[in-house]
Design an enzyme around this catalytic site. Structure first.
Site, PDB file in Angstrom:
ATOM      1  N   ASP A 104       0.883  -1.162   0.000  1.00 40.52           N
ATOM      2  CA  ASP A 104       0.000   0.000   0.000  1.00 40.52           C
ATOM      3  C   ASP A 104       0.923   1.215   0.000  1.00 40.52           C
ATOM      4  O   ASP A 104       1.469   1.588   1.036  1.00 40.52           O
ATOM      5  CB  ASP A 104      -0.894   0.005   1.249  1.00 40.52           C
ATOM      6  CG  ASP A 104      -1.761   1.244   1.327  1.00 40.52           C
ATOM      7  OD1 ASP A 104      -2.363   1.610   0.302  1.00 40.52           O
ATOM      8  OD2 ASP A 104      -1.823   1.859   2.409  1.00 40.52           O
TER       9      ASP A 104
ATOM     10  N   GLU B  65      -1.250  -1.417  -4.947  1.00 38.08           N
ATOM     11  CA  GLU B  65      -2.454  -0.636  -5.235  1.00 38.08           C
ATOM     12  C   GLU B  65      -2.144   0.417  -6.289  1.00 38.08           C
ATOM     13  O   GLU B  65      -1.093   1.047  -6.267  1.00 38.08           O
ATOM     14  CB  GLU B  65      -2.956   0.043  -3.958  1.00 38.08           C
ATOM     15  CG  GLU B  65      -4.262   0.779  -4.144  1.00 38.08           C
ATOM     16  CD  GLU B  65      -4.828   1.348  -2.849  1.00 38.08           C
ATOM     17  OE1 GLU B  65      -5.687   2.243  -2.956  1.00 38.08           O
ATOM     18  OE2 GLU B  65      -4.429   0.916  -1.765  1.00 38.08           O
TER      19      GLU B  65
ATOM     20  N   ASP C  70      -2.237   0.998   7.465  1.00 43.17           N
ATOM     21  CA  ASP C  70      -1.489   0.879   6.212  1.00 43.17           C
ATOM     22  C   ASP C  70      -1.036  -0.561   5.973  1.00 43.17           C
ATOM     23  O   ASP C  70      -1.030  -1.038   4.840  1.00 43.17           O
ATOM     24  CB  ASP C  70      -0.291   1.830   6.199  1.00 43.17           C
ATOM     25  CG  ASP C  70      -0.736   3.282   6.220  1.00 43.17           C
ATOM     26  OD1 ASP C  70      -1.348   3.724   5.235  1.00 43.17           O
ATOM     27  OD2 ASP C  70      -0.486   3.970   7.227  1.00 43.17           O
TER      28      ASP C  70
END
Length: 173
Positions: free
Chosen positions: A8, A67, A139
């Protein structure tokens, strides 16, 4: 068996999560955050690259999932996020890992069941799906969700390939 590293990305905090997928089961291996402490963006990107490279060296993942950049209201933030993604991706490809990219909506859909889920829902489902005793930091949970999304996508593609192969065999007989 396959070890998947999910990322991420962020220019200040980059979450990472590792899972092992074998025989249809997914097992938690580790997660955490790479926190940059430099003010200048180029130095933060260097820290992200070094941190992801170290994780790859330590865990030897087979695949890398990250992502995609979403369009934020602030263009400057989106550009910094894109650069952080780039630093992480370079770490993966320099060690010959295949890279898969997923939108935030795809990740949430795969883990929570709705593409409109919020961070707390993602955290909760990651904790449940991986049988964790406590919720990972936000996160890190997002990075684990990326890895889980990749596992689910791979499993679906394998299942579809088997069905297609079975259909072709039946037609040939």
């Amino acid at each position: 068996m396959s070890i998947i590293l999910g990322i991420d990305p962020g220019s200040r905090i980059t979450g990472y999560g590792l899972v092992k997928q074998a025989h249809g089961r997914i097992e938690y291996l580790g997660s955490g955050c790479i926190r940059t402490n430099e003010k200048a963006l180029p130095l933060r990107l260097k820290q992200i690259h070094a941190g992801v490279s170290e994780i790859i060296t330590q865990f030897s993942p087979d695949e890398f999932a990250i992502e995609q950049v979403f369009m934020a209201k602030n263009a400057d933030s989106a550009l910094k996020l894109g650069q952080a993604r780039g630093a992480a991706i370079v770490s993966a490809v320099s060690q010959d890992l295949p890279v898969a990219e997923y939108s935030a909506r795809q990740i949430k859909q795969a883990v929570v069941g709705t593409g409109a889920a919020d961070k707390s829902q993602v955290q909760h489902m990651v904790t449940q799906l991986l049988n964790l005793s406590a919720s990972p930091q936000a996160d890190a949970a997002d990075a684990l969700a990326v890895a889980l999304c990749h596992c689910h996508t791979r499993q679906s593609l394998i299942g579809m390939a088997g069905k297609v192969r079975g259909t072709v065999r039946r037609r040939l007989r």
